[in-house]
Structure formats: structure tokens, C-alpha cells
Design an enzyme around this catalytic site. Structure first.
Site, mmCIF file in Angstrom:
data_model
loop_
_atom_site.group_PDB
_atom_site.id
_atom_site.type_symbol
_atom_site.label_atom_id
_atom_site.label_comp_id
_atom_site.label_asym_id
_atom_site.label_seq_id
_atom_site.Cartn_x
_atom_site.Cartn_y
_atom_site.Cartn_z
ATOM 1 N N SER A 146 28.200 32.652 32.311
ATOM 2 C CA SER A 146 29.405 32.011 32.831
ATOM 3 C C SER A 146 29.707 30.729 32.048
ATOM 4 O O SER A 146 29.913 30.779 30.849
ATOM 5 C CB SER A 146 29.253 31.770 34.336
ATOM 6 O OG SER A 146 30.475 31.409 34.925
ATOM 7 N N ASP A 151 35.583 41.404 36.854
ATOM 8 C CA ASP A 151 35.487 39.959 36.648
ATOM 9 C C ASP A 151 36.818 39.454 36.100
ATOM 10 O O ASP A 151 37.316 39.991 35.103
ATOM 11 C CB ASP A 151 34.366 39.660 35.643
ATOM 12 C CG ASP A 151 34.153 38.189 35.366
ATOM 13 O OD1 ASP A 151 34.856 37.346 35.962
ATOM 14 O OD2 ASP A 151 33.274 37.868 34.544
ATOM 15 N N HIS A 188 31.545 39.221 38.461
ATOM 16 C CA HIS A 188 31.108 37.993 37.814
ATOM 17 C C HIS A 188 29.835 37.489 38.498
ATOM 18 O O HIS A 188 29.737 37.485 39.724
ATOM 19 C CB HIS A 188 32.199 36.925 37.915
ATOM 20 C CG HIS A 188 31.873 35.681 37.146
ATOM 21 N ND1 HIS A 188 32.118 35.566 35.802
ATOM 22 C CD2 HIS A 188 31.314 34.502 37.527
ATOM 23 C CE1 HIS A 188 31.738 34.376 35.389
ATOM 24 N NE2 HIS A 188 31.228 33.712 36.419
#
Length: 307
Positions: A153, A251, A281
Site C-alpha cells: 500500500s 481494489d 486491498h
């Protein structure tokens, strides 16, 4: 493919975000409360807390040694958390799994976070630790070959930014970059990528939440037009290390990660995209207990040439 049933079951129980401004202290405390005690974590040969002395200052690191050996390749890991969440503890299990599956000595970076630390403090910490690792190879038992960087991320943001910074400064020791569902474009115009609309709601991370969750970083001085903040905006990607970009089908950030890999290939860089069907995600951190998704660690080892 629809969302994996085990993930869907948990996503369905997530509460709506509380009204009012986001409180970093509250969210951090909630994360830390979920960390299992050391006795319940994946065992490795050694796990040691240390301090990396860098030009940016002293940076806490946690060093994971998978097995006893004469020498190791190194992997420097940057945790996710929208630049204000995450810690050495919340992502301890990710670092342990990377060490176990790759056989590399993993150095997890406890970088400074927004809003307490203004941009580019956290980024400088990450880059500084990579340089520190290469300069202290003898003490770390480095074999002098593999020096990979990896992150999930917002940690993936740092991976791409650090790779660019290293190239610009002529530091050529980074051998690989691994990005798990990276955030590479902090301009959150919902029409920029199809995945921002396709996966806008119902999958955990929601498109409407991207701007407020990243606001601490942006408000600290991180300009989304700056390639160190939005690495997808870097004009010349040639000369960067080979990349593995792991994305999740459901995501909002999926397409920017895949575009980064595409642009790397256009620039002559070896880049692999691996999209995980049914995933959302954060699946490497949150759902690696599902065998289909633990495979991301095994795939990382293959990409690094270690299987």
C-alpha cells in the site's frame, strides 16, 4: 471473480466510519490491540530490534533472520498504513512471512509517520535505511548480492519513490522492487482509473475514503504532483530495478499499480504484474492466512530468484 467468501464475510461486518475527523491515535490504538503476542507469531531463527543511523536521523528497525547461515541476501520492507498508520508490530507477521519464504534477512523500517512528521521525513527514513543496510553489510551478514525493497500500500509508494531516488543519486545496489497493491497516484480524481469506480464501494477500502485517509500526508507537505509522492508521475522510469507488482482484483488502487508496471516495461525495465482474483486491498496483511493469498510471499521468492 467475486470477492473471496472468507474476505466477504469479514468485510460485511466492518462498521461504517465514525462521523467527524479521523483521529490517528484512536485508529493506531485499535491496530495495535490486534497484534498477537510474540509467542503466537511465526518462529524464525532470530528477530532483533536495532537502530539504523542514517543522514535522516536514527531510525528504528526490526531485523528478521530466517535461519542460521554464513551470509544472506537483504530485503528492506516498508509497511503500509496511509502514511499515518501501521508499525513494526502491526506488520510484523508480513515481515516474518517474507523472511521465511524468501530466506532473506528482512529489515523492517519503523519510519516516521504523518501528521507528526512532515513530508519527506518517512520517505527519507526509508531511503536512509536502504543506504545504511548496504553500508553495514558486514555487520548484517550481507552476501553482497540481493538487496531488494518491498512494501504494501503506502509502503509500496515508498518502494517506488526510493527506487527513483536511488537511481537519481547513482546508488545502484537495489536489485529488485516488490510492490503489494501500491498507492502510486495521490491525485484521487475518480475518473483517472477505472478501478476507482469499479471498486468504489463494498470491498473494504473505498474510493471515497482515499482522500481523507491520505490527508495527513498531503497536509504535511506531500504534493501529489511530486514524483516522490505519486511515483506514477515520474517521467523517466528507465534504469530502475526489476519490479513485481502484486494487485488485487477488488481494489480501487488496482489500475495505478498495473499502469506503473506497464510504464516500467515501456522504459525497458523487467516488470511483472500479478493480479490476485477475489482479493481486496490489504490482502497480504489481512488475509495471508488464506492459502490462495499467502502465495504472494512464495511468488515474491520466485521473483527474487530464490525458488
Amino acid at each position: 471473480m467475486t470477492l473471496h467468501p472468507e474476505i466477504a464475510k469479514i468485510v460485511a461486518t466492518l462498521p461504517a466510519p465514525p462521523p467527524g475527523p479521523i483521529d490517528p491515535a484512536v485508529l493506531r490504538a485499535g491496530e495495535e490491540a490486534m497484534v498477537p503476542p510474540p509467542a503466537e507469531r511465526l518462529p524464525l531463527h532470530a528477530v532483533d530490534d536495532a537502530t539504523a543511523h542514517t543522514p535522516a536521523g536514527d531510525v528504528p528497525v526490526r531485523i528478521y533472520t530466517p535461519v542460521e547461515a554464513d551470509a544472506y541476501g537483504l530485503l528492506v520492507y516498508f509497511h503500509g498504513g496511509a502514511f499515518f498508520l501501521g508499525s513494526l508490530d502491526t506488520h510484523d507477521h508480513v515481515a516474518r512471512s517474507l523472511a521465511k519464504e524468501t530466506g532473506l534477512k528482512v529489515i523492517s523500517v519503523g519510519f516516521r509517520r504523518a501528521p507528526e512528521a512532515a513530508f519527506p521525513a518517512g520517505l527519507d527514513d526509508c531511503y536512509g535505511v536502504v543506504r545504511w543496510a548496504s553500508e553495514n553489510g558486514d555487520a548484517l551478514g550481507w552476501d553482497g548480492r540481493t538487496l531488494a525493497i518491498a512494501g504494501d500500500s503506502s509502503g509500496g509508494t515508498f518502494v517506488a519513490a526510493v527506487a527513483g531516488m536511488a537511481h537519481d543519486e547513482g546508488f545502484d545496489r537495489i536489485t529488485h522492487q516488490v510492490l503489494f497493491y501500491p498507492s502510486l497516484d495521490l491525485d484521487f480524481d475518480v475518473d483517472r482509473y477505472a478501478s476507482l469506480r469499479e471498486n468504489a464501494e463494498g470491498y473494504g477500502l473505498e474510493t471515497a475514503g482515499l482522500a481523507p485517509f491520505n490527508a495527513f500526508y498531503i497536509d504535511s507537505g506531500a504534493d501529489p504532483a511530486d514524483p516522490r509522492v505519486s511515483p506514477i508521475k515520474r517521467e523517466d522510469l528507465s534504469g530502475l530495478p526489476p519490479a513485481l507488482v502484486v494487485t488485487a482484483e477488488h481494489d480501487p488502487l488496482r489500475d495505478e499499480g498495473e499502469l506503473y508496471a506497464s510504464r516500467l516495461r515501456e522504459a525497458g525495465v523487467d516488470a511483472t504484474v500479478s493480479r490476485y482474483a477475489g482479493a481486496n486491498h490489504g490482502f497480504v496483511q489481512n488475509f495471508s492466512w488464506i492459502p490462495d493469498y499467502y502465495r504472494a510471499f512464495e511468488e515474491t521468492a520466485v521473483f527474487l530468484g530464490l525458488r
